[in-house]
Design a protein around this motif. Structure first.
Motif, PDB file in Angstrom:
ATOM      1  N   CYS A 158      41.670  30.544  67.685  1.00  0.00           N
ATOM      2  CA  CYS A 158      40.869  29.697  68.573  1.00  0.00           C
ATOM      3  C   CYS A 158      40.378  28.408  67.894  1.00  0.00           C
ATOM      4  CB  CYS A 158      39.691  30.500  69.090  1.00  0.00           C
ATOM      5  SG  CYS A 158      38.740  31.208  67.751  1.00  0.00           S
TER       6      CYS A 158
ATOM      7  N   PRO B  18      37.457  27.113  66.848  1.00  0.00           N
ATOM      8  CA  PRO B  18      36.624  27.070  65.641  1.00  0.00           C
ATOM      9  C   PRO B  18      37.425  27.252  64.341  1.00  0.00           C
ATOM     10  CG  PRO B  18      35.576  28.425  67.313  1.00  0.00           C
ATOM     11  CD  PRO B  18      36.942  28.091  67.826  1.00  0.00           C
TER      12      PRO B  18
ATOM     13  N   CYS C 272      33.629  35.366  64.063  1.00  0.00           N
ATOM     14  CA  CYS C 272      34.252  34.038  64.229  1.00  0.00           C
ATOM     15  C   CYS C 272      34.483  33.385  62.871  1.00  0.00           C
ATOM     16  CB  CYS C 272      33.382  33.135  65.094  1.00  0.00           C
ATOM     17  SG  CYS C 272      32.901  33.841  66.660  1.00  0.00           S
TER      18      CYS C 272
ATOM     19  N   SER D  12      36.025  28.084  72.407  1.00  0.00           N
ATOM     20  CA  SER D  12      37.356  28.668  72.169  1.00  0.00           C
ATOM     21  C   SER D  12      38.081  29.041  73.446  1.00  0.00           C
ATOM     22  CB  SER D  12      37.214  29.898  71.298  1.00  0.00           C
ATOM     23  OG  SER D  12      36.303  30.753  71.915  1.00  0.00           O
TER      24      SER D  12
ATOM     25  N   THR E 266      31.074  27.969  69.067  1.00  0.00           N
ATOM     26  CA  THR E 266      32.099  28.965  69.406  1.00  0.00           C
ATOM     27  C   THR E 266      32.044  29.231  70.911  1.00  0.00           C
ATOM     28  OG1 THR E 266      30.483  30.703  69.015  1.00  0.00           O
ATOM     29  CG2 THR E 266      31.926  30.125  67.158  1.00  0.00           C
ATOM     30  N   CYS E 267      32.835  30.194  71.376  1.00  0.00           N
ATOM     31  CA  CYS E 267      32.846  30.453  72.826  1.00  0.00           C
ATOM     32  C   CYS E 267      31.470  30.911  73.293  1.00  0.00           C
ATOM     33  CB  CYS E 267      33.926  31.466  73.179  1.00  0.00           C
ATOM     34  SG  CYS E 267      33.867  32.994  72.283  1.00  0.00           S
TER      35      CYS E 267
END
Ligand code: SF4
Length: 462
Positions: free
Chosen positions: A20, A22, A45, A143, A103-104
């Motif tokens: 993803c 990040p 992550c 992400s 992040t997500c």
């Protein structure tokens, strides 16, 4: 139409090619000196990304996490970013650059990382760290869009945007390497040195091939300095070698500071290296020296030895980062091979207008399929169920089981590569890279010929 760009139609991903956004931002951040990134999200992550980096480089290095927990995921966790910055600064007295990488989860809950940076600048940094140079840089990498490639591109642009400052014009160029290996950075620096061109190399990870010294093992750190990042605004030109991994930063410097942007080609293969050096010569006025003409000749000689006799018409499937895959495809074509399937791990709308893919569309006289947003099942399914014949696979280690299960030789290339020793040290760029790559492909094929008793005696007499 012989060359078609399609998108995966099936829902769900089976064995992803990319990770993803990040991860890309973290890859860019490890190239900066005195920098440790804080990833604002769950610990995984960082942990899984760091594990991938460590597996690839076989080195230790540092990345931090705000370590989001349940309460933070619901109510917001900017307090953890504040604590993380404080702890990092206390523990690492030399750290100056701290990207705050979202992040997500933290994008979904709407944590304001720009706001927390303003708050820290006005509070903690002024009060507790007033004698230290500290740069906090928010990097937005949700992400659920894009991929690690986009994350790298965004982070490179954000670092440049933060630091670039117009002062005196410089004869230096900016060289944005893209998602490169230590061996590639070394090879690029060699080309620059031969051309007598000085450069701000972004992001400089040659030191991720670190020595084991009498004083002990060392933690690897990037080498791009704050001064170099700041100087990018004064450069004679920016060379972003990879369109999708640094192109945004080159465009920013062009639009904001009138620094000419030369985006691509990734100097993989003889043809692309020639173009890169020609453009470098045009931008700097420096001639291409005889030493590089000789290097080119040595590489051409080595490539000619293996091309027509062994590699011609071999069908290849390639997957990985788009600039790498497209440049490798061009190189394979130059070596008379036949790339039949390219898998790009995300759905960047720009692929449809990529001039390199358009050129393939116009010039190929056999069928080449290019799948965007692809996973590794796209390759396996075609081999297993749809009769795709492939002589060679080229890609990172995540595809190794397809090679093993279907007995197809594989050249490890890209990121991550962890099931072959030292691949991060071997360049794929420049004339040296072209030669090593052609020989790696040939040697992989020779081993397969022996293993399958396929024209194996030929190896006694060539
Ligand atoms: S997908 Fe989301 S949770 Fe998973 S590693 Fe990436 S940012 Fe973290």
């Amino acid at each position: 139409m012989y060359c078609e760009l399609t998108e995966r139609e099936r829902a769900g991903i089976i064995n992803p090619i990319f990770t993803c956004q990040p991860a890309g931002a973290q890859y860019a951040s490890i190239g900066i000196k005195e920098c440790i990134g804080i990833v604002h999200g769950g610990q995984g992550c960082v942990m899984f990304v760091r594990l991938l980096f460590s597996q690839h480089f076989k080195e230790s290095f540092e990345l931090a996490s705000s370590s989001l927990h349940e309460d933070g995921a619901v109510f917001g966790a900017l307090n953890r970013v504040e604590e993380a910055v404080d702890v990092l600064l206390m523990r690492y007295p030399d750290v100056k650059v701290i990207p705050i990488i979202s992040t997500c989860a933290t994008e979904v809950i709407g944590d304001d990382i720009d706001g927390v940076v303003r708050k820290l600048n006005a509070g903690l940094l002024k009060e507790k760290y007033k004698d230290r140079e500290v740069h906090l840089i928010p990097v937005h990498t949700p992400s659920f869009v894009g991929s690690m490639v986009t994350g790298y591109d965004v982070a490179v642009r954000d670092f440049v945007k933060y630091f670039a400052k117009k002062t005196e014009p410089s004869a230096k160029i900016n060289l944005i390497t893209g998602w490169a290996n230590p061996g590639d950075v070394r090879a690029l620096k060699h080309l620059l040195a031969e051309m007598q061109v000085e450069a701000n190399v972004l992001f400089e990870i040659e030191t991720f091939d670190s020595p084991l010294m009498p004083s002990g093992n060392h933690v690897s750190h990037g080498e791009t300095t704050i001064q170099e990042l700041s100087d990018t605004a004064n450069a004679a030109a920016t060379f972003a070698l990879n369109r999708y991994e640094g192109g945004k930063a080159a465009e920013y410097l062009r639009d904001k500071f009138d620094v000419p942007a030369i985006i691509g080609p990734s100097p993989i293969g003889i043809r692309n290296t020639d173009t890169f050096l020609k453009k470098l010569s045009e931008a700097t006025g420096k001639p291409i020296p005889q030493s590089l003409v000789r290097e080119r000749g040595i590489a051409l000689d080595a490539i000619t030895d293996v091309t027509h006799m062994f590699l011609a018409d071999k069908k290849v499937a390639l997957y990985g980062n788009p600039d790498l895959v497209i440049s490798l495809t061009q190189f394979c074509l130059d070596m008379e091979m036949k790339p039949v399937l390219l898998l790009l791990g995300d759905d960047n709308a720009a692929y449809k207008n990529d001039p390199r893919l358009k050129e393939l569309e116009e010039n190929l006289d056999y069928k080449l399929e290019i799948v965007m947003n692809a996973d590794l099942w796209e390759l396996e399914n075609r081999i297993k169920n749809e009769g795709l014949e492939v002589d060679l696979i080229m890609g990172h280690s995540k595809g190794r089981f397809i090679s093993i299960d279907y007995n197809i030789p594989m050249v490890r290339i890209g990121f991550p590569v962890y099931d072959r020793a030292g691949m991060y040290r071997h360049p794929v760029v420049g004339y040296e890279g072209a030669m090593l790559l052609a020989e790696n492909i040939a040697n992989t094929w020779f081993a397969d010929m022996e293993h399958k008793h396929n024209r194996e005696p030929v190896l006694n007499v060539w």
